[in-house]
Write a protein that holds these residues in place. Structure first.
Motif, mmCIF file in Angstrom:
data_model
loop_
_atom_site.group_PDB
_atom_site.id
_atom_site.type_symbol
_atom_site.label_atom_id
_atom_site.label_comp_id
_atom_site.label_asym_id
_atom_site.label_seq_id
_atom_site.Cartn_x
_atom_site.Cartn_y
_atom_site.Cartn_z
ATOM 1 N N VAL B 106 -44.480 -32.268 12.467
ATOM 2 C CA VAL B 106 -44.988 -30.960 12.039
ATOM 3 C C VAL B 106 -43.996 -29.820 12.262
ATOM 4 O O VAL B 106 -43.786 -28.975 11.376
ATOM 5 C CB VAL B 106 -46.314 -30.641 12.775
ATOM 6 C CG1 VAL B 106 -46.722 -29.194 12.560
ATOM 7 C CG2 VAL B 106 -47.406 -31.583 12.311
ATOM 8 N N VAL B 107 -43.371 -29.779 13.446
ATOM 9 C CA VAL B 107 -42.611 -28.591 13.842
ATOM 10 C C VAL B 107 -41.507 -28.203 12.842
ATOM 11 O O VAL B 107 -41.412 -27.033 12.470
ATOM 12 C CB VAL B 107 -42.059 -28.764 15.276
ATOM 13 C CG1 VAL B 107 -41.075 -27.666 15.617
ATOM 14 C CG2 VAL B 107 -43.204 -28.765 16.271
ATOM 15 N N PRO B 108 -40.676 -29.156 12.351
ATOM 16 C CA PRO B 108 -39.622 -28.744 11.417
ATOM 17 C C PRO B 108 -40.168 -28.066 10.158
ATOM 18 O O PRO B 108 -39.580 -27.105 9.669
ATOM 19 C CB PRO B 108 -38.922 -30.063 11.075
ATOM 20 C CG PRO B 108 -39.199 -30.944 12.229
ATOM 21 C CD PRO B 108 -40.573 -30.578 12.696
ATOM 22 N N LYS B 130 -30.326 -31.882 18.904
ATOM 23 C CA LYS B 130 -29.802 -31.699 17.547
ATOM 24 C C LYS B 130 -30.787 -31.007 16.614
ATOM 25 O O LYS B 130 -30.386 -30.270 15.726
ATOM 26 C CB LYS B 130 -29.424 -33.074 16.964
ATOM 27 C CG LYS B 130 -27.965 -33.405 17.188
ATOM 28 C CD LYS B 130 -27.586 -34.684 16.462
ATOM 29 C CE LYS B 130 -27.657 -35.856 17.406
ATOM 30 N NZ LYS B 130 -27.557 -37.174 16.847
ATOM 31 N N GLY B 131 -32.091 -31.251 16.819
ATOM 32 C CA GLY B 131 -33.087 -30.688 15.904
ATOM 33 C C GLY B 131 -33.656 -29.354 16.353
ATOM 34 O O GLY B 131 -34.724 -28.955 15.886
ATOM 35 N N CYS B 132 -32.956 -28.639 17.240
ATOM 36 C CA CYS B 132 -33.515 -27.372 17.722
ATOM 37 C C CYS B 132 -33.520 -26.341 16.599
ATOM 38 O O CYS B 132 -32.817 -26.480 15.604
ATOM 39 C CB CYS B 132 -32.716 -26.861 18.915
ATOM 40 S SG CYS B 132 -31.054 -26.310 18.495
ATOM 41 N N ALA B 383 -26.951 -28.777 25.421
ATOM 42 C CA ALA B 383 -25.592 -28.722 24.887
ATOM 43 C C ALA B 383 -25.529 -29.202 23.442
ATOM 44 O O ALA B 383 -24.640 -28.816 22.682
ATOM 45 C CB ALA B 383 -24.661 -29.554 25.758
ATOM 46 N N LEU B 384 -26.483 -30.055 23.043
ATOM 47 C CA LEU B 384 -26.461 -30.594 21.677
ATOM 48 C C LEU B 384 -27.049 -29.608 20.668
ATOM 49 O O LEU B 384 -26.969 -29.810 19.468
ATOM 50 C CB LEU B 384 -27.290 -31.882 21.616
ATOM 51 C CG LEU B 384 -26.760 -33.054 22.431
ATOM 52 C CD1 LEU B 384 -27.769 -34.192 22.424
ATOM 53 C CD2 LEU B 384 -25.433 -33.529 21.866
ATOM 54 N N CYS B 385 -27.672 -28.553 21.179
ATOM 55 C CA CYS B 385 -28.379 -27.615 20.302
ATOM 56 C C CYS B 385 -27.419 -26.557 19.786
ATOM 57 O O CYS B 385 -26.809 -25.828 20.558
ATOM 58 C CB CYS B 385 -29.524 -26.973 21.074
ATOM 59 S SG CYS B 385 -30.267 -25.590 20.219
ATOM 60 N N LYS B 386 -27.277 -26.516 18.452
ATOM 61 C CA LYS B 386 -26.437 -25.472 17.833
ATOM 62 C C LYS B 386 -27.346 -24.560 17.035
ATOM 63 O O LYS B 386 -27.862 -24.958 15.998
ATOM 64 C CB LYS B 386 -25.403 -26.100 16.889
ATOM 65 C CG LYS B 386 -24.560 -27.180 17.550
ATOM 66 C CD LYS B 386 -23.273 -26.628 18.118
ATOM 67 C CE LYS B 386 -22.436 -27.713 18.780
ATOM 68 N NZ LYS B 386 -22.950 -28.162 20.090
ATOM 69 N N MET B 387 -27.574 -23.353 17.547
ATOM 70 C CA MET B 387 -28.479 -22.445 16.821
ATOM 71 C C MET B 387 -27.701 -21.404 16.071
ATOM 72 O O MET B 387 -26.725 -20.888 16.557
ATOM 73 C CB MET B 387 -29.413 -21.766 17.808
ATOM 74 C CG MET B 387 -30.735 -22.457 17.903
ATOM 75 S SD MET B 387 -31.893 -21.463 18.829
ATOM 76 C CE MET B 387 -32.677 -22.708 19.800
#
Lengths: 303, 387
Positions: B106-108, B130-132, B383-387
């Motif tokens: 749901v969230v994406p 990765k999916g942030c 660290a994997l989150c690129k916003m």
């Protein structure tokens, strides 16, 4: 030593499944009705027992209240809903009884609330018994084993040696002929359904102290129960017993030893994954094998 | 003429915008209210509702309209409801999902539609790493956190031969990975059980034979109840101590487990005896409103509402300015019931994680804080989150 314990565990799980499967196979074999709501009757048995035992502090009173409650609820749904479905397609029966599952889940959470209930073992069965030197085994599980075997003997006697059993067998073979001979077949069906419901309730009560008493508790075990009656042969009590013990043993021994076996072959990390997956599949593999060799199950009902 | 029309139109828009601001902010809640696991969703809803009721129908002084729907723990149903809330109800903020597999479905969708999602429970690693997404905030924890805390606690206590047990599905594997990230001792055995399994006799017999000095298990919901009862019946409770995350020792579960849970150590970011004014008001308010003790899930629902309240207060209820509202959420200007609280770069909590013990208070089983496993703990995926 470990093997003895695991075999006992397997037999005990099998007996628990038998209590559920016996009622289901009677209804399916004799009335030709697929009843997915069988698990709901199991849930009702457990919930009634848990609340009565909670009020009175007595497991036995809980058991005594749960059996008639499950039987009455079972007979009520037979009269109100299922009676209309005997002549219908199996798909209609699946849809209607699936609806009943949703209905009963909701009803139970309205009456008892969404939180799981507590049902303890009776004090005199709470300890462990040393069955072999150095091998303690929970007394309650031994009691489940004894109750299940007693029910198996009782059902064999009922179906083979009594007038009711004769009518049940006759009704299964030729419904119209039995009705023409002046037997009230509708009443007979209601009684059979009530008996099946009571056995499901009994299974629920016996399961209560071991498993979680919660909304939806009947659904997972129902799948196993269907595997049992398919392996055993639909409609056969003997088949249900054999199938239940087979499923119980395969499932338990698979979970107990497959991961270790694979661990010896391929290292613990990979093994726990593969072993666990194979153990979950084991009963279905057995079912496929049985059906390939004997398409109508281990003990097909003749006719 | 044209210019005048435009001016008129602009004037009308300007005239209506204060009215629009006065209109209630719509919050869509999708959670599990029926079937197995409904106790969790109901507590999240009740905790959230309590915060709204305490504000007299307002959060942060801004009127809110809460729309609640039941997902029955089914991903397909949850996505349908989300679609409807986005298209028909035009909600401004969404929240409520309990289970990680539903959250991933749901969230994406929600965040891509430009709507904010505040998670009151599920914190799958995918959405933390990765999916942030800038519009996604988790006010509870990242899934691994409580398991990591228990790994740290057992290392600190010098355990060196622990037996591990979790269901064979993604969250079960995350749990044991999280545990092992901070546990440095030896492992007596690592077993993955079937999801939804009821009978643990085989596992318990194998466990006894392995002679561990402790057992760590993650078996949420009914699985944990069944396991603990059977563990007790096998006579192991007094011989080999069990440890786990708060989920298996929560208020929703303890009554069903009974005495078998007494004395067990578990890890949690919240406990009802944490000494801060926000928590005292929450626990007393919850008991008064619903007549039962609040659970971990209720505290998370309550905090989700109060986080939203703080952001609404800071922006004067203007959700339309997404950047300003996002900044206000990120500031987390509310008093959390767990005490210190702030967001990390991936919008997941940086918080203390406590060690609790199951005790009996006035005849009711509940938890008491006995220590702290982590201070200002962040998750491993930031660290994997690129916003």
């Amino acid at each position: 030593m470990l093997i003895v314990e695991q075999v006992l565990n397997g037999l005990q799980l099998g007996v628990m499944l038998f209590l559920l499967a016996a009622g289901l196979t009677l209804v399916l074999g004799i009335m030709n009705l697929i009843n997915l709501a069988h698990g709901s009757l199991y849930m009702i048995g457990a919930f009634v027992a848990a609340s009565v035992a909670g009020w009175t502090g007595s497991f036995v009173l809980g058991l005594l209240a749960a059996l008639p409650a499950a039987a009455l609820v079972g007979m009520a749904i037979e009269v109100v809903a299922l009676r209309r479905l005997y002549a219908r397609d199996h798909l209609d029966q699946v849809l209607a009884t699936f609806g009943l599952i949703l209905f009963f889940n909701e009803l139970v959470s309205i009456v008892w609330g969404p939180r799981a209930l507590f049902l303890d073992t009776p004090r005199w069965l709470s300890g462990a018994v040393e069955i072999l030197p150095g091998l303690p085994y929970p007394a309650y599980r031994l009691a489940v084993l004894a109750v299940g075997l007693a029910v198996a003997v009782f059902l064999a006697w009922l179906v083979r040696r009594t007038r009711l059993g004769m009518l049940i067998r006759a009704g299964a073979t030729n419904r119209e002929m039995v009705a023409a001979l002046g037997v009230n077949i509708r009443l007979l069906y209601t009684l059979v359904f009530g008996l099946g419901a009571m056995l499901a309730g009994l299974a629920g009560v016996m399961a209560g102290p071991i498993y979680a008493v919660e909304v939806g508790m009947g659904e997972h075990i129902l799948i196993l129960t269907f595997v049992v009656i398919v392996i055993g042969g639909i409609g056969s009590i003997r088949g249900a017993l054999a199938g239940a013990l087979l499923v119980g043993l395969v499932d338990t021994l698979g979970r107990a030893f497959l991961p270790t076996l694979f661990g010896a072959a391929m290292g613990p990390a990979a093994a726990s994954g593969v072993g666990a997956s194979l153990a979950s599949m084991a009963i279905y593999i057995v079912m496929a094998a049985v059906l390939a060799l004997r398409p109508r199950g281990l003990f097909p009902v003749h006719g | 003429m044209n210019k005048r029309l435009i001016a008129l139109a602009v004037g009308m828009v300007l005239a209506t915008s204060p009215a629009a601001a006065a209109q209630a902010v719509k919050i869509g809640m999708i959670t599990t209210l029926s079937g197995g696991g409904s106790a969790l969703g109901i507590d999240i809803r009740d905790g959230f509702q309590l915060a709204v009721d305490q504000g007299g129908g307002k959060l942060g002084g801004v009127a809110v309209e809460l729309i609640v729907e039941d997902d029955a723990r089914k991903p397909a149903k949850a996505t349908d409801i989300a679609q409807r809330m986005l298209n028909r109800d035009k909600v401004d903020i969404m929240t409520g999902i309990v289970w990680s597999n539903l959250a991933i479905a749901v969230v994406p969708k929600v965040t891509r539609a430009g709507v904010f999602y505040i998670s009151p429970n599920a914190g799958p690693s995918l959405l933390a790493g990765k999916g942030c997404h800038p519009n996604y905030f988790n006010v509870a924890w990242q899934n691994d956190n409580l398991h990591e805390a228990m790994g740290q606690y057992l290392t600190d206590k010098g355990y060196d031969n622990v037996y591990l047990l979790a269901p064979n599905y993604p969250a079960g594997k995350d749990a044991l990975n999280g545990f092992k990230r901070f546990y440095k001792g030896g492992i007596a055995g690592e077993v993955y059980t079937k999801l939804g399994q009821k009978d643990y006799a085989a596992e318990i017999a194998a466990l006894r034979a392995a002679k561990p000095d402790g057992v760590f298990f993650f078996l949420p919901g009914g699985m944990g109840i069944s396991f603990l009862k059977q563990y007790d019946q096998a006579g192991l409770t007094r011989q080999i101590p069990v440890f786990g995350p708060a989920f298996s020792f929560d208020q929703t579960i303890l009554a069903a487990v009974g005495e078998a849970a007494l004395g067990v150590i578990n890890t949690s970011q919240w406990s009802k005896d944490l000494d801060n004014p926000a928590n005292k008001a929450f626990v007393a308010g919850f008991k008064a409103a619903y007549g039962r003790l609040p659970s971990l899930y209720a505290s998370q629902g309550y905090d989700a509402a109060r986080l939203i309240g703080a952001a609404l207060a800071a922006t004067g209820g203007n959700v339309a300015d997404k950047d300003a509202f996002r900044d206000a959420l990120r500031a987390a200007g509310f008093e959390s019931v767990r005490g210190k609280f702030r967001f990390g770069p991936n919008h997941h909590p940086i918080q203390d994680i406590y060690v609790r013990q199951v005790v009996k208070e006035d005849g009711v089983l509940t938890n008491k804080v006995i220590g702290k496993a982590f201070t200002d703990h962040a998750d491993a995926y930031a660290a994997l989150c690129k916003m």
